[in-house]
Design an enzyme around this catalytic site. Structure first.
Site, PDB file in Angstrom:
ATOM      1  N   THR A 102     -10.263  -3.801 -10.162  1.00 17.33           N
ATOM      2  CA  THR A 102     -10.072  -3.589  -8.723  1.00 17.33           C
ATOM      3  C   THR A 102     -10.700  -2.294  -8.181  1.00 17.33           C
ATOM      4  OG1 THR A 102      -8.082  -4.908  -8.729  1.00 17.33           O
ATOM      5  CG2 THR A 102      -8.305  -3.335  -6.918  1.00 17.33           C
ATOM      6  N   ASN A 109      -9.264   1.205 -13.258  1.00 11.35           N
ATOM      7  CA  ASN A 109      -8.121   1.500 -12.387  1.00 11.35           C
ATOM      8  C   ASN A 109      -7.453   2.766 -12.914  1.00 11.35           C
ATOM      9  OD1 ASN A 109      -8.448  -0.756 -10.747  1.00 11.35           O
ATOM     10  ND2 ASN A 109      -7.266  -2.053 -12.123  1.00 11.35           N
ATOM     11  N   LYS A 155      -2.385  -2.923  -1.783  1.00 10.06           N
ATOM     12  CA  LYS A 155      -2.601  -1.957  -2.875  1.00 10.06           C
ATOM     13  C   LYS A 155      -3.171  -0.654  -2.322  1.00 10.06           C
ATOM     14  CE  LYS A 155      -3.859  -5.148  -6.620  1.00 10.06           C
ATOM     15  NZ  LYS A 155      -4.942  -5.612  -7.500  1.00 10.06           N
ATOM     16  N   ARG A 170      -5.228   1.493  -3.767  1.00 11.05           N
ATOM     17  CA  ARG A 170      -6.671   1.635  -4.031  1.00 11.05           C
ATOM     18  C   ARG A 170      -7.516   0.689  -3.184  1.00 11.05           C
ATOM     19  NH1 ARG A 170      -4.063  -0.544  -8.363  1.00 11.05           N
ATOM     20  NH2 ARG A 170      -4.806  -2.463  -9.351  1.00 11.05           N
ATOM     21  N   ASP A 192      -4.601 -11.428  -6.135  1.00  9.03           N
ATOM     22  CA  ASP A 192      -4.720 -10.887  -7.498  1.00  9.03           C
ATOM     23  C   ASP A 192      -3.385 -10.980  -8.238  1.00  9.03           C
ATOM     24  OD1 ASP A 192      -6.250  -9.328  -9.587  1.00  9.03           O
ATOM     25  OD2 ASP A 192      -4.636  -7.907  -9.188  1.00  9.03           O
ATOM     26  N   HIS A 223      -2.802 -13.276 -11.555  1.00  9.57           N
ATOM     27  CA  HIS A 223      -2.299 -12.738 -12.828  1.00  9.57           C
ATOM     28  C   HIS A 223      -1.068 -13.506 -13.298  1.00  9.57           C
ATOM     29  CE1 HIS A 223      -4.832  -9.305 -13.686  1.00  9.57           C
ATOM     30  NE2 HIS A 223      -4.787  -8.930 -12.420  1.00  9.57           N
ATOM     31  N   HIS A 233     -13.755  -8.749  -7.904  1.00 12.07           N
ATOM     32  CA  HIS A 233     -14.039  -9.319  -9.237  1.00 12.07           C
ATOM     33  C   HIS A 233     -13.539 -10.755  -9.190  1.00 12.07           C
ATOM     34  CE1 HIS A 233      -9.717  -8.910  -9.818  1.00 12.07           C
ATOM     35  NE2 HIS A 233      -9.839  -7.651  -9.433  1.00 12.07           N
TER      36      HIS A 233
HETATM   37 ZN    ZN Z   1      -8.686  -6.664  -8.152  1.00 16.41          ZN
HETATM   38 ZN    ZN Z   2      -6.162  -7.950 -11.230  1.00  9.13          ZN
END
Ligand code: ZN
Ligand code: ZN
Length: 564
Positions: A97, A118, A179, A181, A323, A327, A371
């Site tokens: 990410t 990350n 998030k 970031r 994301d 996951h 990604h």
């Molecule tokens: Zn990501």
């Molecule tokens: Zn991820």
């Protein structure tokens, strides 16, 4: 008079640069009316607002796999009325990410912007650090440490930074995501604001003193409504579940149920599940995490009056719930399909707000991903496709055993993370071991291990230029100062992860191949399967805005996309 003189000067300068159209290119001095039209036409040339959309973990094929299920106003509007680049790739590993977001906005790879993961092992500090953490700043909008963040570890400028520099800070630049970031890196260093969502018992959008000392009133008001409560009720599929034929069956062994629920099957009673799943944090792993980000972005658009004046503004929005859901449930799940059908509606709503607030044709949007993701390896094995699970701790044990045999030492390695092996420099010099010899020994030894496909040494990565293949991706992801000493590559679809859900990070096409769509002001209609790289996004937007490229940019503008 002074003004008139300077306008005449500008006109003569522009004419001599050949930037005027033939109609305006005249040897006589312009009249006042002509001056006006020159200035206005140069303003009309550029969008009033750029909206960068990054969908976290969006594989390229999510555009095609769910195409027939999307409405006409979301993904399809961008694909069919904009420019669709169908062969766009990450040009580096690791495909995570933070490096992904940094590369989209800086127009270069970790080799230059320095965001190599990350989290990564900081060999100078001797500890693992988080890409955006910054103890020099304080949280804004919370008493926790969740706001102690900045983009300072990102070493080069972003397209958003360049816009601020070009406009003497008059452009408004805001980053928004669930998030931290995903909001911080796109907004860049010179941004007006970045906002991200704090889960736990807070449930608010927060920021850092890097940007401001207090939240603006509209953010305080938005937080006070506690919209998340409205969304944390029940997650049912948007359409009858029998219509989700682009995905596997709802009940299977490749998905992970939230805590407090036996199986990963619909419906999800979110109101009951929130107590076992971090209260407001639960919204992150539901499609409603994207919905609340869209709500917040639309509120920012209106309350900050973005795209209203003649100076281009920039709204960077990252949808990251995709994301968390990937996951947990994996690429092939109905949960992922439903998430994208709902995100399509959120994007439609965002575009409608842009039409209303800024005006159709007056703003530019790009959409890409940070990604892709791998299919769950156990699922792939069930389809007789090579795949597997790699244990980093067993790998470390085996390597330590081999190093003990060869060097009779037990402390030559400081850290193994992100598929990188970091040497203990002090031990090497104490034992008079040449680092290049050790690199070569390890690279050759571990290539014989199960599931290790390739290995690259620091020495090879810093001494020659690799032009294609995996080496090219490894080198672009390798920062001379921050990266490790030996980098290893796992076999395709082999991951170091739980047996449920999906992950990412590799150099394989399932991780590197992501959507890239441009739409709106200054953008042609069309599509191309010519290969593009993620580092081309920022130079393309820089060209569109006629501003300087980010200072480390290594990508190129994608000319097919631009009208001029
Ligand atoms: Zn990501
Ligand atoms: Zn991820």
């Amino acid at each position: 008079m002074k003004n008139l003189l300077s306008l005449i000067f500008i006109f003569v300068f522009l004419a001599s640069c050949g930037t005027l159209s033939r109609k305006q290119d005249t040897n006589t001095y312009p009249t006042d009316a002509q001056d006006e039209s020159i200035i206005k036409s140069s303003q009309l040339d550029t969008p009033k607002l750029v909206v960068g959309i990054v969908v976290d973990q969006m594989r390229y094929d999510y555009l095609s796999r769910f195409y027939s299920r999307y409405g006409t106003g979301g993904f399809k509007r961008l694909m069919n009325d904009g420019y669709n680049l169908t062969n766009n790739h990450y040009n580096f590993v690791p495909t995570y990410t933070a490096p992904g977001h940094a590369s989209i906005y800086t127009g270069t790879s970790p080799m230059n912007h320095g965001i190599i993961g990350n989290n990564w092992y900081d060999k100078f500090e001797g500890s693992v650090i988080y890409n955006a953490s910054d103890v020099d700043y304080n949280s804004v909008g919370t008493t926790s440490d969740e706001g102690k963040m900045s983009p300072r570890r990102m070493l080069t400028t972003t397209v958003t930074d360049q816009l601020e520099l070009h406009t003497q800070g008059r452009a408004k630049v805001i980053g928004i995501s669930i998030k931290d970031r995903g909001a911080i890196l796109p907004a860049g260093h010179a941004a007006d604001a970045a906002y991200w969502f704090e889960g736990g018992d807070a449930g608010n959008f927060i920021s850092s003193t890097f940007y401001m000392n207090t939240l603006p009133q509209w953010v305080i008001d938005f937080n006070a409504v506690k919209k998340a409560n409205e969304y944390l009720k029940t997650w049912e599929t948007l359409y009858p579940i029998s219509t989700y034929t682009a995905s596997g069956s709802d009940l299977n062994k490749f998905e992970k149920a939230p805590r407090g629920k036996e199986d990963a099957v619909f419906p999800y009673d979110l109101n009951t599940l929130r107590s076992d799943n971090g209260n407001y944090s639960l919204i992150k792993a539901t499609p409603y995490g994207n919905t609340i980000v869209a709500d917040f972005a639309i509120e920012a658009l209106i309350k900050e009056e973005m795209g209203k004046d003649d100076i281009t503004d920039f709204l960077a929005v990252s949808f990251s719930s995709t994301d968390y859901i990937g996951h947990q449930y994996g690429v092939n799940s109905i949960e992922i399909e439903d998430t994208y059908l709902r995100l399509d509606r959120d994007i439609e709503r965002l575009l409608e707000s842009l039409d209303q607030e800024v005006g159709e044709g007056k703003y530019t949007v790009f959409l890409t991903a940070d990604h892709g993701a791998v299919h769950n390896p156990a699922f792939l094995q069930s389809q007789k496709i090579n795949a597997g699970y790699f244990s980093t701790s067993s790998f470390k044990k085996q390597l330590e055993k081999d190093l003990k045999e060869e060097y009779n030492q037990e402390d030559l390695i400081s850290n193994i993370s992100n598929n990188q092996i970091f040497f203990n420099k002090a031990s090497l010099s104490l034992n008079d071991i040449n680092p290049i010899d050790l690199e070569n020994f390890i690279a050759s030894k571990i290539t014989d291990y199960d599931q290790i496909d390739k290995a690259y040494t620091r020495n090879a990565l810093v001494s020659g230029q690799m032009h294609d293949g995996t080496g090219y991706l490894i080198q672009n992801g390798f920062h001379h100062k921050r990266s490790g000493d030996v980098i290893y590559v796992l076999e395709p679809a082999v991951i170091s992860y739980s047996k449920t859900g999906s992950t990412h990070g590799s150099s394989q096409s399932y991780d590197t191949h992501v959507p890239l769509l441009f739409y709106g002001n200054g953008i042609r209609k069309g599509s191309s399967s010519k290969r593009t790289e993620i580092i081309d996004v920022a130079p393309t937007i820089s060209s569109l805005l006629k501003i300087g490229f980010p200072n480390g940019a290594t990508g190129n503008p994608i000319n097919d996309v631009l009208k001029h």
